[in-house]
Every structure is written in C-alpha cells, then in structure tokens.
Write a protein that holds these residues in place. Structure first.
Motif, short mmCIF file in Angstrom:
data_model
loop_
_atom_site.label_atom_id
_atom_site.label_comp_id
_atom_site.label_asym_id
_atom_site.label_seq_id
_atom_site.Cartn_x
_atom_site.Cartn_y
_atom_site.Cartn_z
N GLY A 187 0.82 -1.20 0.00
CA GLY A 187 0.00 0.00 0.00
C GLY A 187 0.86 1.25 0.00
N ARG A 188 0.18 2.40 -0.14
CA ARG A 188 0.90 3.66 -0.24
C ARG A 188 0.82 4.45 1.05
NH1 ARG A 188 2.37 4.32 -5.21
NH2 ARG A 188 2.71 6.57 -4.99
N ILE A 189 0.52 3.77 2.16
CA ILE A 189 0.47 4.43 3.46
C ILE A 189 1.86 4.37 4.10
CG2 ILE A 189 -1.97 4.13 3.98
CD1 ILE A 189 -1.06 1.54 5.51
N ASP A 190 2.09 5.29 5.04
CA ASP A 190 3.37 5.34 5.73
C ASP A 190 3.19 4.78 7.14
OD1 ASP A 190 5.73 5.91 6.97
OD2 ASP A 190 5.80 8.02 6.34
N ARG A 191 3.56 3.51 7.29
CA ARG A 191 3.33 2.84 8.59
C ARG A 191 4.19 3.41 9.70
NH1 ARG A 191 2.00 -0.73 4.80
NH2 ARG A 191 0.25 -2.16 5.11
N SER A 192 5.15 4.24 9.34
CA SER A 192 5.98 4.85 10.39
C SER A 192 5.33 6.10 10.96
CB SER A 192 7.36 5.21 9.82
OG SER A 192 7.23 6.29 8.92
N ARG A 193 4.22 6.53 10.36
CA ARG A 193 3.58 7.76 10.85
C ARG A 193 2.12 7.50 11.23
NH1 ARG A 193 4.86 12.54 6.84
NH2 ARG A 193 4.10 13.73 8.63
N PRO A 194 1.92 6.94 12.44
CA PRO A 194 0.55 6.68 12.89
C PRO A 194 -0.19 7.97 13.22
CG PRO A 194 2.13 6.14 14.62
CD PRO A 194 2.94 6.56 13.44
N LEU A 195 -1.49 7.97 12.96
CA LEU A 195 -2.34 9.13 13.23
C LEU A 195 -3.52 8.68 14.09
CD1 LEU A 195 -2.55 10.42 9.53
CD2 LEU A 195 -1.03 11.31 11.32
N LYS A 196 -3.81 9.45 15.14
CA LYS A 196 -4.94 9.11 16.00
C LYS A 196 -6.17 9.89 15.55
CE LYS A 196 -2.61 7.52 20.13
NZ LYS A 196 -2.60 6.19 19.48
#
Lengths: 112, 1024
Positions: free
Chosen positions: B11-20
């Motif tokens: 996928g094209r998400i950045d797993r290192s940058r979680p968002l709440k």
C-alpha cells in the motif's frame, strides 16, 4: 461565464457587461404615424432565435460602449462582435450581405 | 466487528507515521496516506451511517467521490462540516468525525422504525400522504419530516476560514491524472504549451494507484513517478492535487475546487483553506475515468457490501483488508482481480458470476487458486443487519429470467459487487455533450460534443491502460497543436502486461431472483443515498412517470451529494427494461455542475462580510455615525434612516423630525441622489426626447421637475433638470436609479441618436448635497451666505452659484418636503464642512437632522411619489395623476406613443390615490391588498391550484375576492395627527370618497379614497 471580446477593449469577462436584447430593432422615425399593431410589433415582438442571434451588449464596467454580438444561443459560441452602425457580419452558413449604401444615420437597426 | 484488518505490508500508506482519530467518540489509529474510510476499514469498522429514509445501516460502497453512504460530520464547532464523504477525507492526527442521520447512535437508531413502515413509504409517499390537508402539512407533517430527513448538521457559528479564488488562462486543461490524463499532459507539455493538470485525489496516478501493472517493463508506480517528475520540470505546467473540476462551462471555462488545508491548521489569506480556480482553456481533455456500477438484488446494501474496484483499492493502495470471507458477485472479468487479491491476502473467496460462461483462462486460474466460481448464478438475498453474514445464491434458469432450483446460503463477512464500468462523462455533458450507449462496452460514451474538447481513457469508455496512455498522448499532442504549438515526435505505443482492456461485460442490472422487488419484503436498492429501490421505479412507471426525468424526480434517483454516480445507470437500465425501450432510447437525466459538492465558503471566497458588496458612504457619513443614526441601505449606499435620541423608538424619532421640518428647520444628507452632467449643443433636444415634458425651453438658472418613461410608456425615473448654461444641464436621478438611468441615456445616445452632440458624465460623487428645509431655512442660510435669498429674487425652482459657509456652492430652490428648502451642493470633500456649518448656524433654531424615513413621510403628506415605491414599472404618468407633466406639444419622446395604446388608456387601470384609514390611529402595513368588500382574511380560502379540468383540487375553492390594488406608502403623520396612506386602486381617480378595505391577519381596515395631497394643498409653505 463568457469571455466577451469587446470591440473597443478586447476580451473581458462577462460580469463586466450588460445585455441589451435583440439588435437591429430600430426605433421608428415617427412613432405617431404607426398603428397600435405596428407599434406593438416594435415594442414587444422579438425573434428569440435558436442558433445564431444578433444582440446588443454594453461594456458597463469598462468603456461603457454599446456594441452588437453575433452569438449562438445554444452553444454560446460568439461568432462576431461589431460596432453599432457597422454592417452585419454573416452568420455561419449565411451569405455575406450585399454591399449597401451606408445608412445616413447609424441606428440600432441599420436594417432589419 | 472490530479489530485490525491492516495488512502487514504494501500500500501507499506510511506505517511509520501513525495518526490518531475518533469516530463516533471512539479512538482509532490510522496512518499517513490513509483516508478516513480506509482507516475505518483497517480498524474493521463497516457500520458508518444510516440511510436517509429507512435509516438502514450502511457501510462504505466505494473508495472515491461516488460514495453514496459513507458520509460523516467532520470536525466540531465552527469548522464542522456535514455530509463529507469519508472516502475523500485524508486522515490527519486529531480528526474527529461522527455518523450523520442517527439518533441516538448508529448502532441503535430510532429512525430505523421507518424501515418497518417501508411498505407504506414508497415513491411519492410524502405527497400522497401529507399534501391533501394544507394545515396538517404546515403544522405537523412538514416539521417532522424536515427534522427526520437530511443528513448532517450545518455549522451555527461563522466560518473562521479564509477561502480565495484564482483566475487563470492556459493552452490545455487536463482533467484527471490517471494514465490517460498524465500521458496527455506530458505530450502537450513537451511542446511548450501551458498545461494545467488537476486531479481530485491527493496523489496523481488514478487507477494506477490501485492496479499493479508493468508498463514497458517498469512497475506502474514508477511510470507514474517518472511522468509526474517530468511534468514538474516544465515551467508552464501547473499541477493541482486535491482539486476537483466541478464544472465545465461554455467556451472551455472550468471551475475547480482545490482543498489546500485538510487538517486543523488555521487558514490565512496567504494560506487559504480552499481555493476556487477559474480556468479558461483553449483546449480541454477530459480524463476523468469511469465509475464501477453495483448490481441490484435483494438487500444489496448490508454493511460490508462494496464495489470490487473499491475493495481492490483498499487492499492495494491502503493496505486494508475489507473482509476475510468475501462473496464476489460479478458480470465481468475485471472483478476477478479483486478475488485473486483477496485470496493472496488469505481470504476465503467465492465468486458468483452472472454470466452464462466464465472465460476459460479465468476459470482455470480460479480453480488453481482454490476459489469456487458459481457461473450462471444470481444472488437472491443477503443476511446480516449490521454486517453481511450470509449471501443466498441460486443458479439462473435457462432463459436467465429467474432461478432454477432453490437458493443456498454462503457464509460471508463481505459482499463484493461489480456490474461493469460507466464512463464518467459528467463534464462532457455539462456543456451539452450527447451520449450514445455502447452495447459491447455496456457503457454510455461521448458522442457529439463541443469544439476543442476531447475525452480519453475511461471517459471515452476505453478501459485498457495501454489504450488510455496511447490515446492520452495522441490527444495531448493534438490539443497542443490546435493551441498553436508544434508537436514533437510521436512516441511509440506502450506495452502493458496483464492489460485487460475488454472485461467481457454481460449487461446485468436487476438480477433475476425468485421474487419481483415489489412483492418482496427485501429492498433492491438502486440509489443508496436516496433509498430508492427497483420497486420504486416500477411504481413510477405504473403511475405514468416513465420518462427518465420524471422517474428521477418521482423516485429521487440521482439526487443527493453523490448525484447518482453509483446508481443512475442501473436506475435507467431498469426503467428501460420496464418500459420495453433500449437504454439509448431511455437516455440519461441531465448532468449539471457541480460534479461534487462545493462548500459555500469557497464559492463566496473573499466576498464575505463587509466585502460582500461595495458599501458607498457620503462625505458626511462619519457625522451620522457619531450622532447615532440608524442606517438604511439604498442600493449600495448607506443612508441615515432616522436619528434616535435618548432611547427614542423609530416612531418617536420620525415624529420629532417631521415636527421640526414643519415648524423649525431640518437638514438632510442628499448626497446620494444621482447626478448626471449633460453637455453639448444638442443637450436640450436630447432631454426633450427623454423626458415627458419640455426641457429645451428651460431658462439658464432654472430648474424643472421631470419624469422619464421607458418606451412602453411606464414611469422609469424622476428627478430635476437644471440648466446651468446654454449647452449644459444637470440632471438628478433617484438614488437607486442613477446607474441604470445613465445606461439608459447612453443607450439612446449611442445607438439611436449618435448624430446628437451630447456628452454625459456621471457626477454623483463629485457633489455633496445638504438639503436645508423648514420655515426657518432662510433665516439659517442668511447666517452662512451673502447670496440674496429674497424669495422674489431667488425664486422657487431656480438655482444660484455662490459661497455658502465659505465654500463654492450651487444652491437650488427645490422642495421635496413642501417647506421652504434649499439644496446646497459643494465639492464632495467639502460635504462634511458644509453640514457642520449648517448644524452650527441652526443650533438656536433647533436644527434637526432627518433621515430617509422622515423624508418619505413629509413627501407623502404632499402626495409626491417615490419611483419604485408608488411605481413598479406598470404605471403611466396618467395612472399617477401626473398628466400635467406630459407635453402635448412635443411630437415625440420616449414612451409617448405607448400612452395612447388601448391598454394604457383603459379607465380601470390601477391609479394613485390617497387613503385615509377610518381608524385614524391605525397605520396600515405597506403592501396591504385592497378589496371592495369587508371580508375577513380568515374567511378567504387559501389559494389552491386548479386541477386538470380547471376545478380546484383537494376540495378547496380558489380565492373569489377580486383585488383592487394595494397600499404603496403608509405612515403616521405628525402634522395631520393621524395615519394616512397612498395606494393604487383600479379606477381609483374616479372613486374619491369611496370606502375600500384592507383585510389583514387579525382585522379588516376600512379606508376612504381621497386626494393624494394631504398637506398644504395650495403650496403656500414653499416660500417660507
């Protein structure tokens, strides 16, 4: 919103202009001589054509000059703009008008 | 069901940058690159919303702007926005969203009782049920329905954000940055053309963000990256992400909405929240792609139901698995890619293919993967209230019209549907493009459209990637050439692996099942957002609404925030089947802008608050503000309305101001009156032609009141004409009419009488005017001027130049109050100095400033009309009792011929009269209707439109009370000690002494018709 080529100022957005209805409807020279029917014809009856249509515009928020436009009422394509009193440019598919003697007085309706 | 459905990688998400973020108050985590929709799916949340009418539980159907269900209330307070599609909200840290249309919660919603009542709530239900009784509708039904219907809540606080507009020109506008759009932009940009490329998504790439392909041996993402970087290198290229072209208009004028700030960052003029782009392009290429269609079957709206393309997007682009046990229902090959991808992520997949045969290669591959394929089958029902639990499947019968044998249920937690793709032709149709239906592609296609407008890729129902790229490149080069650029060398066609250009779609709309939709307890949804089912369309046809536009309005198919992107084609295909027409014959409804909703703030841009409209103030304005004036808007002008002191009411203030005018002295700021300088040797001739009375005979230094008519003989404006010099006149107009009178005069000068030597100049803002009025006006003026004010010398309706308060001034003896008056004009920027000098000089006379309200009362007492209050464009001078101002000598003037038309000489025309209420203490409201008999309003039946036979419908009678006219002006008169009014009454000039009636809500007022001059009939007071 149309981009209107004012014959005096060039292309300007439509919000600078006001519409003036059908062109080439001359005010009769002597209204008193007309019958009620003839006067009503001048006063109220308009072509409301579909397709190429000659109409009056004024560049209200610009040079404040009136001019004529040949516009398609379905596609809004502007075929031509021309100054008051200038000869009518032909509509698409229409033969150019034969050269006529210039009117002595330039009026809204040089000819109808 | 909740829990992590996030895939371990991809996928094209950045797993290192979680968002709440929170949804319905509950906390979740997503990643940079997610949308709210993908983050919810990754968290296993499928129940997002309730439907509008039946309050059915709903989940996400799509991953884009075609989403009908997944609308949320985004953010809180002043920034809250209703009905935003979760699929279009980029996730940010701290995002708060909640379900719309639910009470008390999305899980247990009281409105769901509507679902039980649904047999009674068919199309047209509201009209049929509630309209027969007007009272019931007004008082009971409408308030409840209004409360229950609709979705989110509009913000109640002012919008804190800044929005702006930008106007640009370009050679080529490319709408959509998928493979076709990118390719078109690249080809055009290479020629040096000025190109704008816009896409509604945050990232360019379109379908290539979802589809993993090899283009010329490179992964598709790499191809996208290289094209975008090439485009970024061109100075003449503008790339607009998160920018939706919402409308295409005539002459290739496009309006686009750019979302610049998606999170809670405060906006500023330098960094607006959204920007509206106004783009004028020589050439336009539409590369807007296509929309997948669902299929219509029983209960096809259970949460967990999703389009095949959307499921693939959630997996491939966002690394979120929509479900573990999907049933894929399809009528084409493309959905098999979704099935294959599910399987690769460990899901247990069943495919229900509605086609008679499945292509051999797919059949073999599915068997090899262990995916069961049920060919020539149909879906007969879906179980699971808040989430799909099972899907009932049956084999189709021999002719495909029904089922063979019995259904069996397959356990499932997701239902993936694909009914083929429809070209996104919306923009093409905004400018009147005509469509044709292509039976092989099972899609409408652009047929004939405007010049300089091309459709490529999915917009042209071209569903292969290679065809999109090659077609885009050709169109881009061609457009650049048409815009005057030299095309470069034509590239060779691209090679795309696994490019399935033809999905072998077999048209399917309403799937066959054991039961017809209108005999079933289940709902067969066509338009999810409006809860329109197949049974509603059938009902519309039965009741005669079988044209596509009528069906739309009767069933609501295609309304709402998604505008039928998902359901429209299915709806009209079902309509076509029911009416025995082809889809082409049935046609589509009209596509209108905007393509997606646009927030009002963006449309308003900077034109909000004080910037909404120009505000014009006089040079004396600050004094009025400092002295507590209340203001009235007259056109764009702010005019003092009245000057309350010591907590006076308006009524008290106006009575005091009127008394001062009749007994002492008053001052009015009359600067706003329109003023036109008319110069030239033919000025007199010209004014003779535009006024009803003779102006060329006016002596230099004299003033004359005049009326202007339109060519139809109706009063258009009034004012005074002053001859300043032989060839120079000053014309005044009403405040509101100044601009249009000026244009009217220019019209005749330029187009009818260009031979006249006349020049018009607007001098409204060159002269400030103070009117000093009242019996002590002369005594006041004597203190500040050396002019000879002797009325025998400085006569009524003349003018003088001289000095007033040391300022060069023009003084006119004109009176609109009936009292001795001087209108003093000075250069605009001297206005306040003059005003203050007048106030000082009149202090011991009790000088009183007055506003427009007092002006109106005083002039009405004298029977003077106000154009636009007494008149409405339907009154001749004779109707106003002003025949005295129509020249009999002049052969012609504008409007003269019309005054003898049969209609204008009718004796029963509405005519101006004075009206005295029989109750002298009661001021009748302006606008009150006048009738002959003393009827009570409550006894007058409501207006009811007649039925087809001309008779009133619903058993009510239409109004039998003939209207005579109405009250135009109505005031309390301090001078008369009673109320009085002006009004229009049919044939009123011959009815002096008659009683007419004004029926009001709670009482009926008798009024006597009188002469319209109430005060000082002889005109004795004008010389003081």
């Amino acid at each position: 919103m149309l981009l209107i080529p004012c014959p005096y100022c060039g292309e300007r957005p439509e919000i600078e202009f006001s519409y003036g209805g059908e062109a080439h409807i001359a005010r009769p020279q002597n209204p008193a001589s007309l019958s009620d029917t003839q006067w009503a014809e001048f006063l109220f009856m308009r072509g409301n054509q579909k397709g190429a249509f000659r109409e009056r515009w004024i560049h209200t928020h610009g040079c404040r000059r009136w001019f004529n436009m040949l516009r398609d009422t379905t596609s809004h394509e502007i075929y031509a703009v021309y100054k008051i009193g200038a000869p009518k440019p032909p509509a698409p598919g229409e033969k150019p008008a034969a050269a006529k003697k210039p009117a002595t007085r330039a009026r809204k309706g040089a000819s109808k | 069901m909740t829990g992590s459905m996030r895939l371990p990688g991809g996928g094209r998400i950045d797993r290192s940058r979680p968002l709440k973020f929170t949804f319905n108050g509950k906390g979740y985590t997503g990643y940079e690159g997610d949308t709210l929709a993908s983050a919810l799916i990754a968290n296993g949340v499928h129940l997002i919303a309730r439907s509008m009418k039946y309050h059915r539980p709903r989940g996400l159907m799509t991953a884009g702007s075609d989403e009908p269900n997944g609308m949320v209330q985004l953010a809180t307070g002043a920034r809250t926005e209703p009905n935003i599609k979760a699929t279009q909200i980029p996730l940010y840290d701290g995002l708060e969203a909640s379900s719309v249309n639910v009470f008390p919660s999305v899980e247990t919603d009281i409105g769901a009782v509507n679902g039980l009542l649904s047999p009674f709530m068919t199309a047209g239900f509201y009209y049929k049920t509630f309209m027969p009784s007007q009272l019931f509708w007004d008082k009971v039904a409408e308030p409840i329905i209004r409360k229950a219907a609709g979705f989110g809540k509009a913000p109640t606080e002012p919008d804190p954000d800044v929005y702006d507009h930008k106007h640009v020109h370009c050679d080529l506008m490319v709408v959509g940055a998928g493979p076709a759009g990118l390719s078109a932009a690249r080809a055009a940009a290479a020629t040096g053309a000025r190109v704008i490329l816009a896409d509604e998504q945050a990232e360019f790439g379109g379908s290539l963000l979802t589809l993993h392909r090899e283009i010329d041996g490179k992964p598709s993402a790499e191809w996208v990256g290289s094209v975008v970087s090439e485009l970024s290198g061109h100075d003449e290229v503008t790339l607009l992400r998160r920018t939706t072209v919402t409308g295409l208009y005539d002459q290739n004028y496009l309006v686009a909405l750019e979302q610049k700030i998606d999170d809670l960052t405060p906006s500023s003029p330098a960094n607006p929240r959204m920007r509206v782009w106004h783009i004028r392009a020589k050439e336009v290429i539409l590369a807007t792609g296509s929309h997948e269609r669902p299929l219509v079957f029983a209960d096809n709206d259970r949460p967990g139901t999703m389009l095949a393309s959307a499921a693939l997007t959630y997996m491939n682009r966002y690394g979120a698995l929509p479900c573990n046990k999907p049933v894929v229902v399809t009528n084409n090959d493309w959905a098999y890619e979704t099935a294959r991808t599910f399987k690769a992520h460990g899901a247990e997949v069943t495919v229900v293919d509605t086609r008679k045969t499945v292509p051999e290669d797919l059949g073999t591959e599915m068997a090899h993967l262990g995916i069961e394929v049920l060919a020539d089958s149909t879906v007969t029902g879906v179980s699971g209230k808040h989430r799909v639990k099972g899907v009932s499947v049956a084999a189709k019968n021999a002719d495909g019209s029904g089922i063979a044998g019995v259904s069996h249920s397959i356990d499932a937690d997701g239902l993936i549907v694909s009914g083929g793709y429809s070209a996104a032709v919306h923009l093409f149709c905004h400018v009147g493009g005509k469509l044709s239906f292509d039976d092989a592609r099972v899609s409408f296609m652009p047929a004939t459209g405007r010049k300089a407008l091309a459709c490529v890729g999915g917009t042209a129902a071209e569903f292969g990637i290679a065809a999109a790229i090659d077609g885009g490149a050709a169109a881009g080069a061609k457009a650049a050439q048409a815009a005057g650029f030299k095309p470069g060398r034509a590239g060779k066609g691209v090679q795309v692996a696994d490019d399935r250009a033809d999905g072998n779609v077999e048209a399917a709309w309403l799937l066959p099942s054991g039961t017809a939709p209108n005999r079933s307890k289940a709902k067969f949804f066509v338009d999810y957002q409006n809860d329109t089912g197949a049974a509603d369309i059938a009902l519309a046809v039965r009741e005669g609404f079988d044209s596509v536009e009528h069906m739309k309005r009767y069933t609501l198919t295609g309304f709402g925030t998604d505008q039928g992107k998902l359901g429209n084609i299915n709806g009209l295909a079902i309509l076509a089947e029911l009416t025995g027409r082809t889809i082409q014959e049935t046609g589509t409804t009209t596509f209108r802008p905007p393509y997606t909703p646009v927030t009002f703030g963006a449309l308003a841009g900077r034109d909000a608050g004080d910037m909404l409209d120009p505000i014009r103030v006089t040079n004396i304005h600050d004094w009025h503000v400092a002295h507590g004036a209340e203001f009235e808007n007259v056109g764009q002008w702010k005019r003092p309305w009245y000057y309350p002191i010591d907590g006076e009411t308006m009524h008290q203030a106006v009575a005091r101001e009127c008394r001062a005018a009749r007994t002492a002295v008053t001052a009015l700021d009359a600067s706003t009156l329109g003023k036109i300088d008319v110069t030239g040797k033919d000025a007199g001739v010209f004014l003779d032609r535009v006024y009803t009375n003779m102006m060329s005979t006016l002596k230099v230094g004299s003033v004359r009141y005049g009326l202007m008519l339109h060519e139809d003989g109706m009063v258009y404006d009034d004012g005074t004409v002053t001859r300043l010099a032989e060839n120079r006149f000053l014309v005044t107009t009403t405040t509101g009419g100044a601009a249009s009178v000026f244009q009217h005069l220019e019209d005749y000068l330029q187009t009818e009488w260009p031979d006249l030597d006349v020049y018009l100049t607007s001098v409204t803002e060159q002269w400030a005017t103070v009117t000093v009025s009242g019996p002590k006006a002369r005594m006041l003026l004597e203190r500040i001027t050396d002019m000879n004010l002797d009325p025998a010398d400085f006569q009524f309706m003349t003018f003088r130049e001289g000095k007033v308060a040391g300022l060069p001034a023009r003084v006119f003896r004109i009176s609109f109050t009936g009292e001795l008056s001087y209108e003093i004009s000075v250069v605009w920027h001297h206005g306040k100095a003059l005003w203050e000098a007048v106030m000082d000089a009149g202090h011991d006379f009790g000088i009183t400033p007055y506003g427009t309200e007092t002006m109106h009362v005083l002039r009405a007492e004298k029977g003077f009309i106000i154009v636009g209050q007494e008149t409405d464009g339907t009154l001749t001078p004779y109707d106003l009792g002003m025949g005295w101002i129509v020249s009999k000598k002049k052969e012609d003037f504008i409007g003269k011929r019309s005054l003898t038309r049969p209609d204008t000489v009718r004796e029963d025309r509405k005519q101006l009269v004075g009206l005295l209420p029989e109750d002298p203490g009661f001021v009748v409201p302006e606008g009150a209707q006048l009738v002959n008999n003393s009827v009570k309003l409550k006894d007058v039946p409501h207006f009811a439109p007649p039925g087809l036979d001309g008779a009133p419908i619903y058993g009510r009678k239409a109004s039998p009370v003939p209207m005579l006219g109405h009250v135009t002006s109505s005031y309390w008169s301090d001078a008369l000690g009673r109320s009085f009014a002006l009004g229009l009454v049919k044939g009123g000039q011959a009815r002096t002494g008659d009683i007419v009636y004004a029926p009001l809500d709670d009482r009926t007022i008798a009024m006597r018709i009188v002469d319209p001059v109430f005060y000082d009939k002889e005109g004795a007071r004008r010389d003081g």
